[in-house]
Design a protein around this motif. Sequence first.
Motif, PDB file in Angstrom:
ATOM      1  N   UNK A   1      70.406  41.220  -7.227  1.00 42.52           N
ATOM      2  CA  UNK A   1      69.734  39.738  -7.314  1.00 42.52           C
ATOM      3  C   UNK A   1      68.571  39.575  -8.390  1.00 42.52           C
ATOM      4  N   UNK A   2      67.670  40.594  -8.369  1.00 43.35           N
ATOM      5  CA  UNK A   2      66.556  40.318  -9.275  1.00 43.35           C
ATOM      6  C   UNK A   2      66.913  40.508 -10.559  1.00 43.35           C
ATOM      7  N   UNK A   3      67.880  41.487 -10.915  1.00 45.80           N
ATOM      8  CA  UNK A   3      68.486  41.693 -12.114  1.00 45.80           C
ATOM      9  C   UNK A   3      68.899  40.351 -12.764  1.00 45.80           C
ATOM     10  N   UNK A   4      69.788  39.681 -11.987  1.00 43.35           N
ATOM     11  CA  UNK A   4      70.335  38.494 -12.242  1.00 43.35           C
ATOM     12  C   UNK A   4      69.584  37.247 -12.583  1.00 43.35           C
ATOM     13  N   UNK A   5      67.992  37.278 -12.146  1.00 41.06           N
ATOM     14  CA  UNK A   5      67.390  36.250 -12.318  1.00 41.06           C
ATOM     15  C   UNK A   5      66.360  36.652 -13.503  1.00 41.06           C
ATOM     16  N   UNK A   6      66.772  37.631 -14.007  1.00 38.34           N
ATOM     17  CA  UNK A   6      66.016  38.428 -15.333  1.00 38.34           C
ATOM     18  C   UNK A   6      64.708  38.979 -14.856  1.00 38.34           C
ATOM     19  N   UNK A   7      64.538  39.576 -13.433  1.00 36.25           N
ATOM     20  CA  UNK A   7      63.727  40.388 -12.879  1.00 36.25           C
ATOM     21  C   UNK A   7      63.701  41.706 -13.337  1.00 36.25           C
ATOM     22  N   UNK A   8      62.915  42.836 -12.699  1.00 35.08           N
ATOM     23  CA  UNK A   8      62.917  43.986 -12.931  1.00 35.08           C
ATOM     24  C   UNK A   8      62.541  44.572 -11.609  1.00 35.08           C
ATOM     25  N   UNK A   9      63.206  45.739 -10.881  1.00 37.13           N
ATOM     26  CA  UNK A   9      63.156  46.062  -9.682  1.00 37.13           C
ATOM     27  C   UNK A   9      62.500  47.477  -9.766  1.00 37.13           C
ATOM     28  N   UNK A  10      61.409  47.857  -9.309  1.00 38.44           N
ATOM     29  CA  UNK A  10      60.917  49.117  -9.108  1.00 38.44           C
ATOM     30  C   UNK A  10      61.191  49.829  -7.515  1.00 38.44           C
ATOM     31  N   UNK A  11      61.813  50.805  -7.585  1.00 38.26           N
ATOM     32  CA  UNK A  11      62.327  51.480  -6.309  1.00 38.26           C
ATOM     33  C   UNK A  11      61.270  52.862  -6.365  1.00 38.26           C
ATOM     34  N   UNK A  12      60.482  52.753  -5.251  1.00 34.11           N
ATOM     35  CA  UNK A  12      59.517  54.181  -5.067  1.00 34.11           C
ATOM     36  C   UNK A  12      59.558  54.752  -3.580  1.00 34.11           C
ATOM     37  N   UNK A  13      59.036  55.848  -3.489  1.00 36.09           N
ATOM     38  CA  UNK A  13      58.823  56.397  -2.562  1.00 36.09           C
ATOM     39  C   UNK A  13      57.512  57.401  -2.791  1.00 36.09           C
ATOM     40  N   UNK A  14      57.163  58.269  -1.695  1.00 38.01           N
ATOM     41  CA  UNK A  14      55.762  58.988  -1.946  1.00 38.01           C
ATOM     42  C   UNK A  14      55.800  59.676  -3.184  1.00 38.01           C
ATOM     43  N   UNK A  15      57.001  60.394  -3.579  1.00 35.95           N
ATOM     44  CA  UNK A  15      56.998  61.451  -4.797  1.00 35.95           C
ATOM     45  C   UNK A  15      58.060  60.795  -5.886  1.00 35.95           C
ATOM     46  N   UNK A  16      59.009  59.672  -5.439  1.00 40.68           N
ATOM     47  CA  UNK A  16      60.007  59.313  -6.432  1.00 40.68           C
ATOM     48  C   UNK A  16      60.953  59.946  -6.885  1.00 40.68           C
ATOM     49  N   UNK A  17      61.426  60.946  -6.017  1.00 45.55           N
ATOM     50  CA  UNK A  17      62.482  61.809  -6.131  1.00 45.55           C
ATOM     51  C   UNK A  17      63.617  61.783  -5.116  1.00 45.55           C
TER      52      UNK A  17
END
Length: 147
Positions: free
Chosen positions: A75-91
Amino acid sequence: MLHLCPLSESLLISNSRSACDTDLLCRERVTFCINVSKQQPFPALKISGMRVPVFDEPAENLYKYFDRCADAIEDAGKQGGRTLVYCKNGRSRSAAICTAYFMKHRSLSLQEAFGDVVQWMLTDVQVSTHRLLKHAPEISQASGRTQ
């Protein structure tokens, strides 16, 4: 080093330290954050987001969040946005959410989606390592050490 790894034009992955850097989020035009943790903070920047309250343990049920997160990324991408997915170490947790997104919305198999996520992350590490190696003499000289 603070850094966001782009997995597509509208999806990035990172660790919590980088995710909370306001300048970095602005520079990368992040509009939505998915915090895949129970304890890591949200960015101070006022952007939309959601928390996936799980610890990095095998007993946690991350599966029940896959559809909701994948749909939010789409949904964010379709609206022209960018999503960041993160956790403690990003892995681990964040990579699983990104893999689920590619499986659901890009119709990739588990092997293809996970392979792509790992490959993008490794490519990003290689680029960062190349930058580090390029400047190693200056870094060593500044620290008073020789190679």
